[in-house]
Design a protein around this motif. Sequence first.
Motif, PDB file in Angstrom:
ATOM      1  N   GLU B  78       0.825  -1.204   0.023  1.00 55.40           N
ATOM      2  CA  GLU B  78      -0.015  -0.174   0.011  1.00 55.40           C
ATOM      3  C   GLU B  78       0.774   1.245  -0.041  1.00 55.40           C
ATOM      4  N   VAL B  79       0.456   2.183  -0.771  1.00 60.74           N
ATOM      5  CA  VAL B  79       1.316   3.518  -0.838  1.00 60.74           C
ATOM      6  C   VAL B  79       0.844   4.192   0.294  1.00 60.74           C
ATOM      7  N   GLY B  90      -2.621   5.546  -0.249  1.00 60.44           N
ATOM      8  CA  GLY B  90      -3.743   4.728  -0.025  1.00 60.44           C
ATOM      9  C   GLY B  90      -4.067   3.760  -1.296  1.00 60.44           C
ATOM     10  N   THR B  91      -3.154   3.662  -2.406  1.00 58.86           N
ATOM     11  CA  THR B  91      -3.177   2.796  -3.477  1.00 58.86           C
ATOM     12  C   THR B  91      -2.927   1.484  -3.050  1.00 58.86           C
ATOM     13  N   MET B  92      -3.371   0.268  -3.495  1.00 55.74           N
ATOM     14  CA  MET B  92      -3.104  -0.962  -3.064  1.00 55.74           C
ATOM     15  C   MET B  92      -2.472  -1.383  -4.431  1.00 55.74           C
ATOM     16  N   LEU B  93      -1.091  -1.989  -4.303  1.00 53.35           N
ATOM     17  CA  LEU B  93      -0.343  -2.366  -5.597  1.00 53.35           C
ATOM     18  C   LEU B  93      -0.008  -3.686  -5.534  1.00 53.35           C
ATOM     19  N   CYS B 113      -4.386  -3.058  -7.853  1.00 45.39           N
ATOM     20  CA  CYS B 113      -4.964  -4.154  -7.287  1.00 45.39           C
ATOM     21  C   CYS B 113      -6.338  -3.835  -8.081  1.00 45.39           C
ATOM     22  N   MET B 114      -7.021  -4.838  -8.827  1.00 43.21           N
ATOM     23  CA  MET B 114      -8.124  -4.905  -9.469  1.00 43.21           C
ATOM     24  C   MET B 114      -9.084  -4.658  -8.334  1.00 43.21           C
ATOM     25  N   LEU B 117     -12.073  -8.211  -7.094  1.00 41.51           N
ATOM     26  CA  LEU B 117     -11.842  -9.281  -6.020  1.00 41.51           C
ATOM     27  C   LEU B 117     -11.166  -8.671  -5.142  1.00 41.51           C
ATOM     28  N   PRO B 118     -10.886  -9.568  -3.980  1.00 44.32           N
ATOM     29  CA  PRO B 118     -10.092  -9.176  -2.895  1.00 44.32           C
ATOM     30  C   PRO B 118      -8.491  -8.961  -3.280  1.00 44.32           C
ATOM     31  N   PRO B 119      -7.651  -7.819  -2.549  1.00 48.44           N
ATOM     32  CA  PRO B 119      -6.430  -7.668  -3.234  1.00 48.44           C
ATOM     33  C   PRO B 119      -5.541  -8.984  -3.286  1.00 48.44           C
ATOM     34  N   THR B 120      -5.639  -9.822  -2.488  1.00 49.52           N
ATOM     35  CA  THR B 120      -4.804 -11.054  -2.542  1.00 49.52           C
ATOM     36  C   THR B 120      -5.070 -11.849  -3.910  1.00 49.52           C
ATOM     37  N   ALA B 121      -6.251 -11.760  -4.396  1.00 47.05           N
ATOM     38  CA  ALA B 121      -6.365 -12.398  -5.702  1.00 47.05           C
ATOM     39  C   ALA B 121      -5.306 -12.077  -6.894  1.00 47.05           C
ATOM     40  N   MET B 122      -4.730 -10.939  -6.583  1.00 48.97           N
ATOM     41  CA  MET B 122      -3.821 -10.316  -7.356  1.00 48.97           C
ATOM     42  C   MET B 122      -2.377 -11.093  -7.207  1.00 48.97           C
TER      43      MET B 122
END
Lengths: 332, 332
Positions: B78-79, B90-93, B113-114, B117-122
């Motif tokens: 996360e930034v 705040g962006t999740m990367l 992150c898309m 789906l939840p971030p972990t899907a990335m």
Amino acid sequence: MTETRQWLLNGHPRGRPINDDDLKLVTTSLPEPGPGQMLLKTHFLGFDPAQKGWMENIADYVAPMAIGDVMRGSGITEVVASNGGKFPVGTMLAGSIVWSEYLIHDGEGLIPCMHELPPTAMLSILGTTGVTAYCGLFKVGEPVAGDVVVVSGAAGATGSIVGQLAKIAGCTVIGIAGGPEKCEWLVKEAGYDHAIDYKAGPIRTQLKELAPNGINVIFDNVGGKILNDMLACIATNARVVICGGISRYETGNLPAGPENYFNLVFRRARMQGFIVLDWASEFPDIRRRLVKWVNEGRLAYREDVQHGFENAPNTLQRLFSGSNKGKQLLKL
Amino acid sequence: MTETRQWLLNGHPRGRPINDDDLKLVTTSLPEPGPGQMLLKTHFLGFDPAQKGWMENIADYVAPMAIGDVMRGSGITEVVASNGGKFPVGTMLAGSIVWSEYLIHDGEGLIPCMHELPPTAMLSILGTTGVTAYCGLFKVGEPVAGDVVVVSGAAGATGSIVGQLAKIAGCTVIGIAGGPEKCEWLVKEAGYDHAIDYKAGPIRTQLKELAPNGINVIFDNVGGKILNDMLACIATNARVVICGGISRYETGNLPAGPENYFNLVFRRARMQGFIVLDWASEFPDIRRRLVKWVNEGRLAYREDVQHGFENAPNTLQRLFSGSNKGKQLLKL
């Protein structure tokens, strides 16, 4: 009634070399040709390592051979009598026959010899050997001008043609063969750029020196350690053509598995087998191309002619001892 | 100044499993982000068997890792601060990072992150795992509806996705995995038609029974004996996708060479490796397809989440003991 000698399968050479008892010479009488049949006289037999596979009867992509079957092989025959058969008397035919001095045949699967080259060419450069070299290299290996192509069993019937075809296609060609005489022939006669004598020392370091940017196309006739060494040196996107595995014939087992197959992942490469009959419809066109290159002096082929029908089994053995120089033939 | 813990490479696990001394936990201070840089906080790490290869430093298609380098891996960050950086606070990367609680980064190679789906899907279904399954199966394996597809390491992160994609494509799918629990999951949750427990007995006879007409596509994550057994059962024109060789990691040597590679000739088949980054330009489109199938309930994915940055090395080990159930992740 025509008397003929025939070689019958008498043993399956599984897990061992062919021995003298695996084939039996008999004399038998052929009936007169029935309607649509011809009497053929065999002039030449052609030999191929796959014949041991047929004798073993473990490969299942060709019809199996049973004990007592007349040994199968390629040959050049002449029509000496016909009862309304497909070809006129005097025609020279090439194709799949059996080891028999005379045959009763309906002509199915046989084709007239082309006139542009001597008849034996139909068993070598224009036969399965030549079209296998052409299709394996161009349709499976997909060489691009500038590629480095490495051929194992390079002085063999197929290998020597593959190398020359790759040269015609603008590639750099390295051959691997056994002994200085074969290696000299590769470079001096068959136009190979480099030859590696696998009997003289480790080949991997030589491959790395000769192909510092990696091998783009492998054409493998051998399997075992030599295939593994070649796989250690592949370039990104390499194509590995598996044509044969002569190294297996000593034991009858499959060649050892190449642990460097995993380089297919590191190099995003592919390894592929083929069955040349899949391109049978293209053989006439391929033969025309091969004839043209032979007549232009760009494609040399070698035939190793032994003599005497009684020597057929010994002639087959020459393939596995590496004695043959070019396509192994027998003149009856 | 931000204090952060990091895991450094401290030994090359060549020819042996990873041991406790191969990674070293240190605490260090990060400078302030320079112009265009961001301070990232790591929320999740993702684990992949290839990481042992990086640590060994024998594979040469990724940048080698030297002793003292911060361990490399995938992660979700996360930034938390930005000095004119690429993404807002705040962006999740998601993407390739190093094993560090905080990082100074310019954002190169990271993507937001898309939200579907939840971030972990990335790190799992939408990460390298998902696109590797998609590209390996569809671009290299080229399944056709009605084909029989066999997946080894079928309960792993990649394998479980491959089987479901093959089902979506209209194929019959057989998975090979270790133990009854994994096999039950394959059939009940992941939609596999059949599962073979390699720990319960020889797999070759089961493959012959389940695929009497042969295997059309192999997707291999394992290598060694399992690959050899699958190769014994291929159909004509089979495609063998080599994705991984987990069996090699115990020793650090390459998986044993499969002697049945010679079936590539008998079956005119091909065996091929790939590097998924070659299709990077297609990843956005592939991710959209995967999201759609997940949301339609046609594609399930499993994540195995461990906890605590100090457990990163132990979490990596879970891949090699077969402990993980689905994609192995670590929550910081």
